[in-house]
Enzyme design. Structure first.
Site, PDB file in Angstrom:
ATOM      1  N   TYR A 107      44.598  45.246  33.064  1.00 46.98           N
ATOM      2  CA  TYR A 107      44.333  44.201  34.051  1.00 46.98           C
ATOM      3  C   TYR A 107      44.645  44.719  35.448  1.00 46.98           C
ATOM      4  O   TYR A 107      44.605  45.916  35.685  1.00 46.98           O
ATOM      5  CB  TYR A 107      45.052  42.882  33.665  1.00 46.98           C
ATOM      6  CG  TYR A 107      44.256  41.772  34.241  1.00 46.98           C
ATOM      7  CD1 TYR A 107      42.950  41.538  33.786  1.00 46.98           C
ATOM      8  CD2 TYR A 107      44.706  41.041  35.322  1.00 46.98           C
ATOM      9  CE1 TYR A 107      42.143  40.606  34.396  1.00 46.98           C
ATOM     10  CE2 TYR A 107      43.892  40.099  35.928  1.00 46.98           C
ATOM     11  CZ  TYR A 107      42.620  39.890  35.469  1.00 46.98           C
ATOM     12  OH  TYR A 107      41.814  38.982  36.082  1.00 46.98           O
ATOM     13  N   ARG A 159      33.231  36.910  42.727  1.00 44.66           N
ATOM     14  CA  ARG A 159      34.490  37.132  43.469  1.00 44.66           C
ATOM     15  C   ARG A 159      35.480  37.809  42.542  1.00 44.66           C
ATOM     16  O   ARG A 159      36.372  37.184  42.003  1.00 44.66           O
ATOM     17  CB  ARG A 159      35.012  35.783  43.992  1.00 44.66           C
ATOM     18  CG  ARG A 159      36.007  35.903  45.115  1.00 44.66           C
ATOM     19  CD  ARG A 159      37.349  35.340  44.703  1.00 44.66           C
ATOM     20  NE  ARG A 159      37.889  36.034  43.550  1.00 44.66           N
ATOM     21  CZ  ARG A 159      38.966  35.670  42.865  1.00 44.66           C
ATOM     22  NH1 ARG A 159      39.610  34.584  43.191  1.00 44.66           N
ATOM     23  NH2 ARG A 159      39.410  36.355  41.829  1.00 44.66           N
ATOM     24  N   LYS A 177      40.840  39.889  30.507  1.00 41.75           N
ATOM     25  CA  LYS A 177      41.576  38.626  30.313  1.00 41.75           C
ATOM     26  C   LYS A 177      41.688  38.302  28.826  1.00 41.75           C
ATOM     27  O   LYS A 177      42.718  37.818  28.363  1.00 41.75           O
ATOM     28  CB  LYS A 177      40.867  37.494  31.048  1.00 41.75           C
ATOM     29  CG  LYS A 177      41.033  37.592  32.549  1.00 41.75           C
ATOM     30  CD  LYS A 177      41.901  36.479  33.096  1.00 41.75           C
ATOM     31  CE  LYS A 177      42.433  36.839  34.452  1.00 41.75           C
ATOM     32  NZ  LYS A 177      42.896  35.736  35.253  1.00 41.75           N
ATOM     33  N   GLU A 248      36.102  32.177  35.452  1.00 40.67           N
ATOM     34  CA  GLU A 248      36.878  33.273  36.020  1.00 40.67           C
ATOM     35  C   GLU A 248      36.106  33.991  37.125  1.00 40.67           C
ATOM     36  O   GLU A 248      34.958  34.394  36.919  1.00 40.67           O
ATOM     37  CB  GLU A 248      37.164  34.266  34.877  1.00 40.67           C
ATOM     38  CG  GLU A 248      38.127  35.351  35.202  1.00 40.67           C
ATOM     39  CD  GLU A 248      39.543  34.838  35.405  1.00 40.67           C
ATOM     40  OE1 GLU A 248      39.992  33.974  34.653  1.00 40.67           O
ATOM     41  OE2 GLU A 248      40.173  35.314  36.350  1.00 40.67           O
ATOM     42  N   ASP A 249      36.735  34.124  38.276  1.00 43.00           N
ATOM     43  CA  ASP A 249      36.185  34.937  39.364  1.00 43.00           C
ATOM     44  C   ASP A 249      34.774  34.540  39.805  1.00 43.00           C
ATOM     45  O   ASP A 249      33.911  35.395  40.064  1.00 43.00           O
ATOM     46  CB  ASP A 249      36.274  36.437  39.006  1.00 43.00           C
ATOM     47  CG  ASP A 249      37.717  36.950  39.120  1.00 43.00           C
ATOM     48  OD1 ASP A 249      38.618  36.133  39.389  1.00 43.00           O
ATOM     49  OD2 ASP A 249      37.944  38.151  38.946  1.00 43.00           O
ATOM     50  N   ASP A 271      40.797  29.580  35.886  1.00 40.47           N
ATOM     51  CA  ASP A 271      42.081  30.269  35.969  1.00 40.47           C
ATOM     52  C   ASP A 271      42.471  30.620  37.406  1.00 40.47           C
ATOM     53  O   ASP A 271      43.647  30.591  37.755  1.00 40.47           O
ATOM     54  CB  ASP A 271      42.051  31.542  35.118  1.00 40.47           C
ATOM     55  CG  ASP A 271      43.434  32.158  35.031  1.00 40.47           C
ATOM     56  OD1 ASP A 271      44.360  31.430  34.659  1.00 40.47           O
ATOM     57  OD2 ASP A 271      43.581  33.341  35.371  1.00 40.47           O
ATOM     58  N   ASP A 272      41.481  30.947  38.224  1.00 35.94           N
ATOM     59  CA  ASP A 272      41.794  31.328  39.611  1.00 35.94           C
ATOM     60  C   ASP A 272      42.391  30.152  40.375  1.00 35.94           C
ATOM     61  O   ASP A 272      43.194  30.340  41.281  1.00 35.94           O
ATOM     62  CB  ASP A 272      40.530  31.818  40.332  1.00 35.94           C
ATOM     63  CG  ASP A 272      39.856  32.899  39.524  1.00 35.94           C
ATOM     64  OD1 ASP A 272      40.504  33.914  39.266  1.00 35.94           O
ATOM     65  OD2 ASP A 272      38.701  32.690  39.097  1.00 35.94           O
ATOM     66  N   ASN A 411      45.194  40.466  45.185  1.00 35.92           N
ATOM     67  CA  ASN A 411      44.939  41.582  44.264  1.00 35.92           C
ATOM     68  C   ASN A 411      43.666  42.313  44.669  1.00 35.92           C
ATOM     69  O   ASN A 411      42.805  41.719  45.298  1.00 35.92           O
ATOM     70  CB  ASN A 411      44.729  41.034  42.839  1.00 35.92           C
ATOM     71  CG  ASN A 411      45.981  40.410  42.275  1.00 35.92           C
ATOM     72  OD1 ASN A 411      47.063  40.899  42.474  1.00 35.92           O
ATOM     73  ND2 ASN A 411      45.801  39.313  41.557  1.00 35.92           N
TER      74      ASN A 411
HETATM   75  P1  NAD Z   1      38.678  32.939  47.668  1.00 38.39           P
HETATM   76  O1  NAD Z   1      37.544  33.790  48.046  1.00 38.39           O
HETATM   77  O2  NAD Z   1      38.423  31.634  47.023  1.00 38.39           O
HETATM   78  O3  NAD Z   1      39.582  32.646  48.958  1.00 38.39           O
HETATM   79  C1  NAD Z   1      39.956  33.598  49.902  1.00 38.39           C
HETATM   80  C2  NAD Z   1      40.335  32.850  51.156  1.00 38.39           C
HETATM   81  O4  NAD Z   1      40.866  33.744  52.092  1.00 38.39           O
HETATM   82  C3  NAD Z   1      39.172  32.137  51.794  1.00 38.39           C
HETATM   83  O5  NAD Z   1      39.559  30.837  52.149  1.00 38.39           O
HETATM   84  C4  NAD Z   1      38.926  32.961  53.029  1.00 38.39           C
HETATM   85  O6  NAD Z   1      38.397  32.182  54.073  1.00 38.39           O
HETATM   86  C5  NAD Z   1      40.320  33.413  53.356  1.00 38.39           C
HETATM   87  N1  NAD Z   1      40.327  34.543  54.278  1.00 38.39           N
HETATM   88  C6  NAD Z   1      39.476  35.582  54.331  1.00 38.39           C
HETATM   89  N2  NAD Z   1      39.807  36.374  55.376  1.00 38.39           N
HETATM   90  C7  NAD Z   1      40.879  35.824  55.962  1.00 38.39           C
HETATM   91  C8  NAD Z   1      41.668  36.172  57.071  1.00 38.39           C
HETATM   92  N3  NAD Z   1      41.411  37.259  57.782  1.00 38.39           N
HETATM   93  N4  NAD Z   1      42.685  35.378  57.405  1.00 38.39           N
HETATM   94  C9  NAD Z   1      42.959  34.291  56.679  1.00 38.39           C
HETATM   95  N5  NAD Z   1      42.260  33.911  55.613  1.00 38.39           N
HETATM   96  C10 NAD Z   1      41.221  34.667  55.258  1.00 38.39           C
HETATM   97  O7  NAD Z   1      39.614  33.816  46.754  1.00 38.39           O
HETATM   98  P2  NAD Z   1      40.860  33.330  45.888  1.00 38.39           P
HETATM   99  O8  NAD Z   1      40.446  33.076  44.490  1.00 38.39           O
HETATM  100  O9  NAD Z   1      41.568  32.247  46.580  1.00 38.39           O
HETATM  101  O10 NAD Z   1      41.708  34.665  45.863  1.00 38.39           O
HETATM  102  C11 NAD Z   1      42.284  35.175  47.045  1.00 38.39           C
HETATM  103  C12 NAD Z   1      43.191  36.335  46.708  1.00 38.39           C
HETATM  104  O11 NAD Z   1      44.250  35.891  45.860  1.00 38.39           O
HETATM  105  C13 NAD Z   1      42.492  37.468  45.958  1.00 38.39           C
HETATM  106  O12 NAD Z   1      42.916  38.701  46.453  1.00 38.39           O
HETATM  107  C14 NAD Z   1      42.969  37.302  44.540  1.00 38.39           C
HETATM  108  O13 NAD Z   1      43.028  38.526  43.856  1.00 38.39           O
HETATM  109  C15 NAD Z   1      44.342  36.746  44.744  1.00 38.39           C
HETATM  110  N6  NAD Z   1      44.790  35.982  43.574  1.00 38.39           N
HETATM  111  C16 NAD Z   1      46.006  36.294  43.039  1.00 38.39           C
HETATM  112  C17 NAD Z   1      46.460  35.648  41.914  1.00 38.39           C
HETATM  113  C18 NAD Z   1      47.801  35.976  41.366  1.00 38.39           C
HETATM  114  O14 NAD Z   1      48.491  36.768  41.891  1.00 38.39           O
HETATM  115  N7  NAD Z   1      48.248  35.376  40.300  1.00 38.39           N
HETATM  116  C19 NAD Z   1      45.663  34.689  41.313  1.00 38.39           C
HETATM  117  C20 NAD Z   1      44.428  34.369  41.884  1.00 38.39           C
HETATM  118  C21 NAD Z   1      44.004  35.025  43.028  1.00 38.39           C
END
Ligand code: NAD
Length: 555
Positions: A107, A159, A177, A248-249, A271-272, A411
């Site tokens: 993962y 995504r 997953k 997912e994603d 899950d996200d 991530n």
């Molecule tokens: P998403 O695309 O739904 O959201 C990303 C957000 O970040 C959007 O609102 C976007 O507008 C914002 N963004 C982009 N550039 C930006 C900037 N310069 N300043 C501020 N905000 C900005 O994606 P997501 O599903 O919310 O995932 C976001 C991140 O979180 C990813 O890197 C993902 O890997 C990580 N994530 C981590 C976990 C975990 O650790 N358990 C779980 C889910 C997602």
């Protein structure tokens, strides 16, 4: 032990046992060098294997030596996938016995690199691809899957982690997953189905890659997209009525819509949004044991207002409501900064999912000014923007709080808002830190800090196991809230003492069992279970947990 006459096939779980070379090429049944003398005679494979008979423990020694011989994480990933294709039992045994080491390979972060190179490292198919060219015959296509499915992880590849649109190459995610469903919670591998819905990709570089395995078209969107997803969901319900469907994603313009459209109709979750929310809430509960504050006293700033951020915020709001606040009051403890700045009421450019958190406060253009204005106790990075938590921002957190809570959840590792070392150094060891991808232990001023990984794998396998065991017809927010409380409750004081707010990965099976138990209890208590409630729910759940041990094929 009696051997099976060579012309007799015996039934092993769902299949008729193949003989001869065929069994060596069936990963669900193959034992490799561990076939016993009696089995070699009974199954017609004597001579097709070298003479020494190995135990699974002896095979593991070879596997781990090979694994350690690979010099890059991607080579390790390819090696493990090849093992998965050859010998499923040995693959899961390897994962389960070495979860700390294997998790970052199967993962995040390595799976991200594997997805980027998916077309180039392609060996054998796994799971199913449904493409927009299959409109009108999705059910027919899904019928080609041979097994009784209980868990589906589906992506449309838009995504992938923080890496964006990878189209059909996103398939590495559902595969990874589902490996974790089995490795962490013991969901049986034959019940798991990874699916990629290929609607094209807007990533031109991928589309133009000569070896790309997906449709070389731009993404379909709008009605055409919705109709395909609807056809897919309907077909899943008809063919696999007992299956849990995990989204997912997906890109966030689809993720929220699909979640809201289907969560009340079928056994599904995203899950996200929901899994992330649960693992982050668990992290907050644990962090509060270190900082000493109450949840309802926190001010939380999120960088990134997408699926993860809004999902976490919504679950925190419901936890604050449980703790006595009104939903409106609770939302006023939460602030978002997106790519345009602080999310406030006066902004006219906000997507619907951000509106509940658009407060009537002055606009500030970036995270630094938002932190200065709000003075948060907790800072959460879910933006996919590497190094967005700069030194002045992290130092400001330490100025306002004796023990600031800093979660850099983006991530893979390359996208983290700051590293563990930076967080500890910039706060002089005062922060409670967690990340999305793993970071090594950090030594600062003579003290060791073990950063926690807010990995969704703490949550979704246990939730899935509970849902499957109870035959739950829906997955509810209460289940994710219960999972968060359960997970936080499993963190021991000695973990907290080194700054780690999650239990060790090595106890993942017991963690998943505890979460499954909490989830199943909710299913039984709320009338969502479809199996009769047993006297002992834990025994029911344990009976659903797969163990990677070789079955004996001869009686
Ligand atoms: P998403 O695309 O739904 O959201 C990303 C957000 O970040 C959007 O609102 C976007 O507008 C914002 N963004 C982009 N550039 C930006 C900037 N310069 N300043 C501020 N905000 C900005 O994606 P997501 O599903 O919310 O995932 C976001 C991140 O979180 C990813 O890197 C993902 O890997 C990580 N994530 C981590 C976990 C975990 O650790 N358990 C779980 C889910 C997602």
């Amino acid at each position: 032990m009696t051997s099976v006459p060579s012309n007799q096939s015996i039934h092993v779980s769902r299949r008729t046992l193949p003989r001869g070379e065929a069994i060596l090429h069936d990963p669900a049944l193959n034992k490799g060098t561990a076939f016993t003398e009696a089995e070699r005679d009974a199954l017609g494979i004597r001579g097709l294997l070298p003479p020494r008979v190995f135990t699974i423990e002896e095979q593991l020694v070879r596997v781990m030596a090979n694994f350690h011989g690979k010099t890059t994480a991607l080579e390790k990933y390819i090696f493990l996938m090849a093992l998965h294709d050859r010998n499923e039992t040995l693959y899961y045994r390897t994962l389960m016995d070495n979860l700390d080491e294997m998790m970052p390979i199967v993962y995040t972060p390595t799976v991200g690199e594997a997805c980027k190179k998916f077309a180039h490292i392609w060996r054998r198919p796994r799971g199913m691809f449904i493409s927009s060219a299959d409109r009108g015959r999705v059910k027919e296509v899904l019928r080609n899957w041979p097994d009784d499915v209980r868990t589906i992880v589906v992506t449309d590849g838009e995504r992938i982690l923080g890496l964006g649109d990878l189209g059909a190459s996103g398939m590495g995610i559902p595969i990874g997953k589902l490996s974790l469903y089995t490795a962490c919670a013991g969901v049986h591998p034959t019940h798991c189905l990874p699916i990629t819905i290929d609607v094209g990709t807007d990533n031109e570089e991928i589309r133009n890659d000569p070896v790309y395995v997906g449709l070389r078209q731009k993404r379909i969107r709008g009605e055409e997209y919705d109709a395909l997803i609807d056809e897919f969901v309907t077909a899943v319900q008809e063919l696999f009525p007992r299956a849990l469907l995990q989204f997912e994603d997906f890109g966030n313009q689809n993720a929220f819509r699909l979640l809201h459209r289907y969560r009340g109709k079928i056994c599904s979750f995203n899950d996200d949004i929901q899994g992330t929310a649960s693992v982050a809430l668990a992290g907050v509960y644990s962090a509060l044991r270190l900082t000493g504050g109450a949840l309802t006293e926190q001010r939380i700033v999120f960088l990134g207002a997408g699926e993860a951020g809004v999902g976490i915020a919504d679950l925190i709001v419901s936890a604050m409501v449980d703790a006595g606040l009104s939903a409106d009051d609770a939302r006023h403890h939460i602030f978002f900064v997106d790519s345009k700045g602080l999310v406030v009421k006066s902004r006219k450019d906000l997507q619907e999912h951000k509106l509940p958190y658009a407060h009537d406060i002055p606009f500030t253009p970036d995270l630094a000014s938002a932190v200065a204005a709000v003075k948060p106790t907790i800072l959460v990075g879910v933006s996919g923007q590497p190094q967005a938590f700069t030194q002045p921002i992290v130092e400001a957190m330490a100025k306002h709080n004796a023990r600031p809570v800093i979660f850099a959840l983006s991530n893979p590792t390359s996208k983290a808002e700051c590293t563990a070392t930076q967080a500890y150094e910039w706060t002089k060891g005062a922060c409670v830190f967690a990340s999305g991808s793993p970071f090594d232990t950090v030594e600062y001023a003579g003290k060791q800090y073990t950063p926690g990984q807010g990995n969704n794998a703490y949550i979704f396998p246990g939730v899935g196991l509970g849902v499957i065991a109870a035959g739950a017809t829906r997955v509810t927010d209460d289940m994710f809230a219960a999972a968060a409380r359960t997970l936080a409750g499993l963190v021991t004081q000695d973990r907290l003492d080194v700054g780690c707010i999650y239990p060790p990965l090595s106890s993942m099976r017991e963690t998943s069992l505890a979460i499954a138990l909490a989830v199943a209890k909710i299913a039984f208590a709320t009338g969502l279970a479809s199996v009769p409630e047993p006297g002992d729910i834990e025994t029911l759940i344990r009976s659903h947990m797969y163990e990677p041990v070789y079955q004996s094929y001869v009686r």
